[in-house]
Design a protein around this motif. Sequence first.
Motif, short mmCIF file in Angstrom:
data_model
loop_
_atom_site.label_atom_id
_atom_site.label_comp_id
_atom_site.label_asym_id
_atom_site.label_seq_id
_atom_site.Cartn_x
_atom_site.Cartn_y
_atom_site.Cartn_z
N SER A 48 -9.93 -0.83 -35.03
CA SER A 48 -8.94 -0.15 -35.87
C SER A 48 -8.72 -0.87 -37.20
CB SER A 48 -7.61 0.00 -35.12
OG SER A 48 -7.05 -1.25 -34.83
N VAL A 49 -8.80 -2.20 -37.20
CA VAL A 49 -8.56 -2.93 -38.45
C VAL A 49 -9.73 -2.75 -39.42
CG1 VAL A 49 -6.93 -4.60 -37.52
CG2 VAL A 49 -9.35 -5.11 -37.42
N VAL A 50 -10.95 -2.67 -38.89
CA VAL A 50 -12.10 -2.41 -39.75
C VAL A 50 -12.03 -0.98 -40.29
CG1 VAL A 50 -14.61 -2.20 -39.86
CG2 VAL A 50 -13.58 -4.12 -38.65
N SER A 51 -11.69 -0.04 -39.41
CA SER A 51 -11.57 1.35 -39.84
C SER A 51 -10.52 1.50 -40.95
CB SER A 51 -11.21 2.24 -38.65
OG SER A 51 -11.12 3.59 -39.02
N SER A 52 -9.41 0.79 -40.82
CA SER A 52 -8.37 0.83 -41.86
C SER A 52 -8.87 0.25 -43.17
CB SER A 52 -7.13 0.07 -41.39
OG SER A 52 -6.54 0.69 -40.27
N ALA A 53 -9.73 -0.78 -43.07
CA ALA A 53 -10.27 -1.39 -44.28
C ALA A 53 -11.19 -0.45 -45.05
CB ALA A 53 -11.03 -2.67 -43.93
N TRP A 54 -11.76 0.54 -44.36
CA TRP A 54 -12.60 1.52 -45.04
C TRP A 54 -11.80 2.53 -45.86
CZ3 TRP A 54 -15.52 2.88 -39.90
CH2 TRP A 54 -16.45 1.88 -39.61
N THR A 55 -10.53 2.71 -45.51
CA THR A 55 -9.75 3.83 -46.05
C THR A 55 -9.73 3.90 -47.58
OG1 THR A 55 -8.39 3.92 -44.06
CG2 THR A 55 -7.48 4.93 -46.04
N PRO A 56 -9.48 2.83 -48.33
CA PRO A 56 -9.48 2.96 -49.80
C PRO A 56 -10.82 3.45 -50.34
CG PRO A 56 -8.45 0.90 -49.12
CD PRO A 56 -9.08 1.47 -47.89
N MET A 57 -11.92 2.92 -49.78
CA MET A 57 -13.24 3.34 -50.22
C MET A 57 -13.49 4.81 -49.86
SD MET A 57 -16.98 1.75 -49.30
CE MET A 57 -16.46 0.12 -49.80
N VAL A 58 -13.07 5.20 -48.65
CA VAL A 58 -13.25 6.59 -48.22
C VAL A 58 -12.48 7.54 -49.13
CG1 VAL A 58 -12.66 8.23 -46.38
CG2 VAL A 58 -13.78 6.07 -45.81
#
Length: 343
Positions: free
Chosen positions: A138-148
């Motif tokens: 979940s923490v890695v997935s959250s880190a993708w959010t700005p780029m997504v």
Amino acid sequence: MPSRPAHRPPSTPDLTSYDLLAPQLSGGKDSAVMMAVFMESARAAGVNHRVVSYHASLGVLEWPPVVFDGIRFPGVSELAALQSAAFGVPADRHIEVTRTMPGPDGIRVPHSLLTEIAAYGRFPRMGSPFCRKSAKESVVSSAWTPMVSRLKRELGRPVRILKVMGLRSDEGPDRKKRPAFRTVLANSARVVDEWLPVKDWPTDAVKEWHASAPVPYSWTYDSVPGAADWMGNSRCSCALCGFASRRDLLLSVGRRPRLAELYAEVEQVRGDSFRADWRITDLIQHAATCGAPDPGVVCPDDGPEFTALQKQVRQTLRKEPRKEPELARRGGRALCDGCTAHS
């Protein structure tokens, strides 16, 4: 590249079809091999510039750096960064992430997995390995959010992400059943596929690869740091992992006694057992009275990070847990002749 095992990796997905190539580096022996195989494919496809590597740090719960015989051996987080750099990823495209929580002054502070266990009231179990999701995925997935968010606006479609991991069949039956390639998420913002390029590599092949690898492996795999004998912990995940073998756990108790005692505090206050079959208090007692592998090195765990973790866990234990303990101990399993985990 060093020689590969007889069972070659599965066919490479079309790497050019992804907007973000995101290898997940644990800092363990398998993620180094994965990174070598993956980056070879990324360069061949001409998309290595799309690679951003990630390490979900567990903070104090990871294996730390140690100094032994005057030589410093890196900890897990540092190894993850070294693995990324060794295979051509620029330093600014290696991202370390960790779960956080609001601190007393409003500034976010690390939220340790052990704190989450204390708040939840239960330890992870087979069938409910919530640690993997809450502290890593979940923490890695959250880190993708700005780029997504940015790419979705630019592309006008869901962002395609390839999550690359170093999981192997030899690590256990659950990982043997896991497909080498699958789609794990698809919504209007992102499509995430997962690829395990070294799934079929046997453990012996991984160790052979490391004999000439351009990056060191974790000191905890050896009987003492630098021994190069692979006689230490068999896996390099959490220092005290509830899914580890008995030998690994007894060795870890000897190598990190203060951390083991903190786990025991959580176990005693919450009432749940560290594992369904063994309590960590029994493992500590067994290591002290009945024998355990020679730790080779003992981590002092006396720095400010450990003190902060201890304070955070104890504050959490003063509150009511979110769940009642499962107490699924099945009567305990024998640790040796003459003693059991529930005695």
